[in-house]
Each structure stands twice: as C-alpha cells, then as structure tokens.
Design a protein around this motif. Structure first.
Motif, PDB file in Angstrom:
ATOM      1  N   SER A 155       0.825  -1.200   0.000  1.00 53.55           N
ATOM      2  CA  SER A 155       0.000   0.000   0.000  1.00 53.55           C
ATOM      3  C   SER A 155       0.860   1.252   0.000  1.00 53.55           C
ATOM      4  CB  SER A 155      -0.936   0.020   1.217  1.00 53.55           C
ATOM      5  OG  SER A 155      -1.880  -1.033   1.154  1.00 53.55           O
ATOM      6  N   LEU A 156       0.316   2.309  -0.574  1.00 60.36           N
ATOM      7  CA  LEU A 156       1.001   3.587  -0.670  1.00 60.36           C
ATOM      8  C   LEU A 156       0.163   4.651   0.026  1.00 60.36           C
ATOM      9  CD1 LEU A 156       1.865   3.460  -4.490  1.00 60.36           C
ATOM     10  CD2 LEU A 156       3.274   2.646  -2.596  1.00 60.36           C
ATOM     11  N   LEU A 157       0.792   5.392   0.954  1.00 65.07           N
ATOM     12  CA  LEU A 157       0.117   6.476   1.651  1.00 65.07           C
ATOM     13  C   LEU A 157       1.048   7.683   1.725  1.00 65.07           C
ATOM     14  CD1 LEU A 157      -1.548   4.568   4.631  1.00 65.07           C
ATOM     15  CD2 LEU A 157      -2.755   5.763   2.800  1.00 65.07           C
ATOM     16  N   PRO A 158       0.551   8.869   1.391  1.00 63.48           N
ATOM     17  CA  PRO A 158       1.411  10.052   1.481  1.00 63.48           C
ATOM     18  C   PRO A 158       1.675  10.412   2.937  1.00 63.48           C
ATOM     19  CG  PRO A 158      -0.818  10.679   0.865  1.00 63.48           C
ATOM     20  CD  PRO A 158      -0.789   9.187   0.870  1.00 63.48           C
ATOM     21  N   LEU A 159       2.928  10.749   3.250  1.00 63.04           N
ATOM     22  CA  LEU A 159       3.261  11.248   4.576  1.00 63.04           C
ATOM     23  C   LEU A 159       3.357  12.774   4.556  1.00 63.04           C
ATOM     24  CD1 LEU A 159       3.764  10.282   7.444  1.00 63.04           C
ATOM     25  CD2 LEU A 159       6.199  10.187   6.943  1.00 63.04           C
ATOM     26  N   LEU A 186      -6.503   5.554  -2.650  1.00 59.97           N
ATOM     27  CA  LEU A 186      -6.251   4.927  -3.952  1.00 59.97           C
ATOM     28  C   LEU A 186      -5.096   3.927  -3.893  1.00 59.97           C
ATOM     29  CD1 LEU A 186      -6.726   4.827  -7.056  1.00 59.97           C
ATOM     30  CD2 LEU A 186      -5.061   6.708  -7.239  1.00 59.97           C
ATOM     31  N   GLY A 187      -4.101   4.194  -3.054  1.00 60.35           N
ATOM     32  CA  GLY A 187      -2.907   3.360  -3.043  1.00 60.35           C
ATOM     33  C   GLY A 187      -2.968   2.146  -2.143  1.00 60.35           C
ATOM     34  N   ILE A 188      -4.132   1.848  -1.576  1.00 57.96           N
ATOM     35  CA  ILE A 188      -4.242   0.739  -0.627  1.00 57.96           C
ATOM     36  C   ILE A 188      -4.371  -0.605  -1.347  1.00 57.96           C
ATOM     37  CG2 ILE A 188      -5.676  -0.267   1.209  1.00 57.96           C
ATOM     38  CD1 ILE A 188      -4.088   2.143   2.105  1.00 57.96           C
ATOM     39  N   SER A 189      -3.661  -1.616  -0.826  1.00 60.60           N
ATOM     40  CA  SER A 189      -3.804  -3.028  -1.222  1.00 60.60           C
ATOM     41  C   SER A 189      -3.511  -3.292  -2.688  1.00 60.60           C
ATOM     42  CB  SER A 189      -5.208  -3.556  -0.871  1.00 60.60           C
ATOM     43  OG  SER A 189      -5.351  -3.621   0.527  1.00 60.60           O
ATOM     44  N   GLY A 204       7.491  14.991  -2.739  1.00 61.05           N
ATOM     45  CA  GLY A 204       6.768  14.534  -1.559  1.00 61.05           C
ATOM     46  C   GLY A 204       7.386  13.267  -0.985  1.00 61.05           C
ATOM     47  N   GLN A 205       6.801  12.810   0.110  1.00 60.14           N
ATOM     48  CA  GLN A 205       7.290  11.619   0.802  1.00 60.14           C
ATOM     49  C   GLN A 205       6.173  10.593   0.885  1.00 60.14           C
ATOM     50  OE1 GLN A 205       8.827  13.023   4.562  1.00 60.14           O
ATOM     51  NE2 GLN A 205      10.574  14.039   3.617  1.00 60.14           N
ATOM     52  N   LEU A 206       6.470   9.390   0.419  1.00 60.18           N
ATOM     53  CA  LEU A 206       5.458   8.345   0.263  1.00 60.18           C
ATOM     54  C   LEU A 206       5.784   7.149   1.139  1.00 60.18           C
ATOM     55  CD1 LEU A 206       2.923   7.614  -1.507  1.00 60.18           C
ATOM     56  CD2 LEU A 206       4.520   6.422  -3.022  1.00 60.18           C
ATOM     57  N   LEU A 207       4.818   6.772   2.002  1.00 61.17           N
ATOM     58  CA  LEU A 207       4.963   5.536   2.775  1.00 61.17           C
ATOM     59  C   LEU A 207       4.646   4.350   1.878  1.00 61.17           C
ATOM     60  CD1 LEU A 207       3.196   6.552   6.107  1.00 61.17           C
ATOM     61  CD2 LEU A 207       5.608   5.921   5.867  1.00 61.17           C
ATOM     62  N   VAL A 208       5.515   3.356   1.923  1.00 61.29           N
ATOM     63  CA  VAL A 208       5.328   2.106   1.187  1.00 61.29           C
ATOM     64  C   VAL A 208       5.198   1.006   2.233  1.00 61.29           C
ATOM     65  CG1 VAL A 208       6.314   0.516  -0.490  1.00 61.29           C
ATOM     66  CG2 VAL A 208       6.650   2.981  -0.760  1.00 61.29           C
ATOM     67  N   ILE A 209       4.014   0.417   2.322  1.00 64.86           N
ATOM     68  CA  ILE A 209       3.707  -0.522   3.394  1.00 64.86           C
ATOM     69  C   ILE A 209       3.416  -1.901   2.809  1.00 64.86           C
ATOM     70  CG2 ILE A 209       2.228  -1.007   5.380  1.00 64.86           C
ATOM     71  CD1 ILE A 209       1.518   2.036   5.338  1.00 64.86           C
ATOM     72  N   LYS A 210       4.322  -2.829   3.061  1.00 61.45           N
ATOM     73  CA  LYS A 210       4.088  -4.221   2.691  1.00 61.45           C
ATOM     74  C   LYS A 210       3.414  -4.910   3.867  1.00 61.45           C
ATOM     75  CE  LYS A 210       7.769  -6.070   0.562  1.00 61.45           C
ATOM     76  NZ  LYS A 210       9.200  -6.401   0.318  1.00 61.45           N
TER      77      LYS A 210
END
Length: 213
Positions: A155-159, A186-189, A204-210
């Motif tokens: 998943s992708l979430l903006p920080l 939009l960036g989930i799952s 920007g800074q993007l969280l990348v969550i596996k």
C-alpha cells in the motif's frame, strides 16, 4: 558510510519473528523494554538506551549487566521518546541500514510517532524500515525497488500533504505520474505481479507498506 546494519529493538510488540531478523554482523540496540527482551533472549546489546520506566529495578540491573553500553535518562526531564534517542544515535554511526523492530504496538501514539521517525532517516540519507510480524514500512521521496516475498499486499500512503509523479511498474494496479494527497485511499492493497516492482516519486514523501493478514 559504515557498512554495518543497526537493529533497534523498541518496547512495542516483539516475538520470535524479530529475532529471525538478526544477522551475525548486526549491531543490536535495545530501547527501554526492548533491551530487556534482547538480554532475556541471550543477546548482549551494543547499546541499551532509554529512561527504563517500563522495567523494574531488578530488570534494569539485568540490562546493565548484559549490555555493552548503557545510556539512561530521566523519564520526565526529556524532550525525545526513547526510540527517537536510539535512532539519533544510530544515525550518528552512518550505517548502511537501520531496522526498527518493536516500533509498532498497542500505543497508537507511539506507533504513529515511530512511523514519522522514518523522515529523519530519509533526510539523513540512511535506508531505514520498520518491521513487525505482518508489516514492513518504508518511506521514499525518489525511487524504491521492492521484491516479491511473503507479504501479500503493498500500500502507498502520502506522509506529506501531497505526493506527485507516482509511477508504478510491476504491479497489478499501475500508476503513471499520479498524485496522492493525505486522505486518499487509492494506493491501498496493491499486488506485485513481477518479481521486482519499482515505485517512483517526483515530489513529496510516500509511505510504502508491505503487509499480510
């Protein structure tokens, strides 16, 4: 850059999965109760750091006996969390990578604060990630390559308030020069379809969550 990897064991959720992250040449840092966890598993932390307000006097003495170095502070007269103090020390060593373990747990305020600490490592140019049994969290402001592994989703979430120019290659749901703002889901799952995927960001800074269930 120092070629070593530093593992920070914080006081959140820990278990056998965390010990499996350890490589022979890693430097181990115990943060408050995380130091107790390490010594009780037979490890001698290179550093034990914190105010140690979550351990008993006897447990603190046990930490002191089995740690190579102890840095203790007053639990009230301090401005930083124990984990931020540990990360600051780790960044001063200029390591090849920092891994935060026990950084997620039942205290959501501490969990969120620890996720925000990834910004300090990003600013310092040191690769850093948070790992627990079901998640692996990265922060990028440029390009990040990810490999297919035991995590089923990404998943992708903006920080930051906005992240622009997001392009994904190797994913089931591709993006091309997309923008995400805080609050967007939009960036989930997403799911990797290639052995290796690439995530690119223009600003920007993007969280990348596996993650996995």
């Amino acid at each position: 850059m120092n070629p070593i990897r530093i593992l920070l064991f914080a006081g959140g959720s820990l278990g056998p999965w965390a010990l499996r992250q350890i490589r022979p040449d890693d430097w181990l840092v115990g943060v408050d109760r995380g130091a107790l966890y390490l010594v009780q598993q037979g490890y001698s932390p290179k550093l034990a750091i914190g105010d140690f307000d979550s351990v008993s006097l006897a447990e603190k003495e046990e930490i002191e006996r089995h740690s190579q170095l102890v840095s203790s502070c007053d639990p009230v007269m301090k401005d930083l969390t124990d984990t931020e103090m540990a990360l600051a020390w780790a960044l001063e060593q200029h390591p090849a990578e920092i891994v935060l373990l026990g950084a997620l747990g039942s205290r959501f305020d501490h969990t969120l604060a620890n996720v925000h600490l990834l910004r300090k490592a990003l600013k310092a140019g040191v690769p850093c990630k948070i790992v627990d049994e079901t998640n692996e969290i990265h922060l990028t402001s440029s390009t990040l390559k990810v490999s297919r592994d035991h995590f089923s989703h990404l998943s992708l979430l903006p920080l930051t308030a906005e992240v622009t120019g997001i392009t994904l290659d190797g994913f089931q749901y591709p993006l091309d020069n997309a923008t995400l703002t805080i609050g967007d889901t939009l960036g989930i799952s997403n799911v990797l379809t290639a052995e290796t995927g690439t995530i690119s960001v223009r600003s920007g800074q993007l969280l990348v969550i596996k993650s996995k269930d």
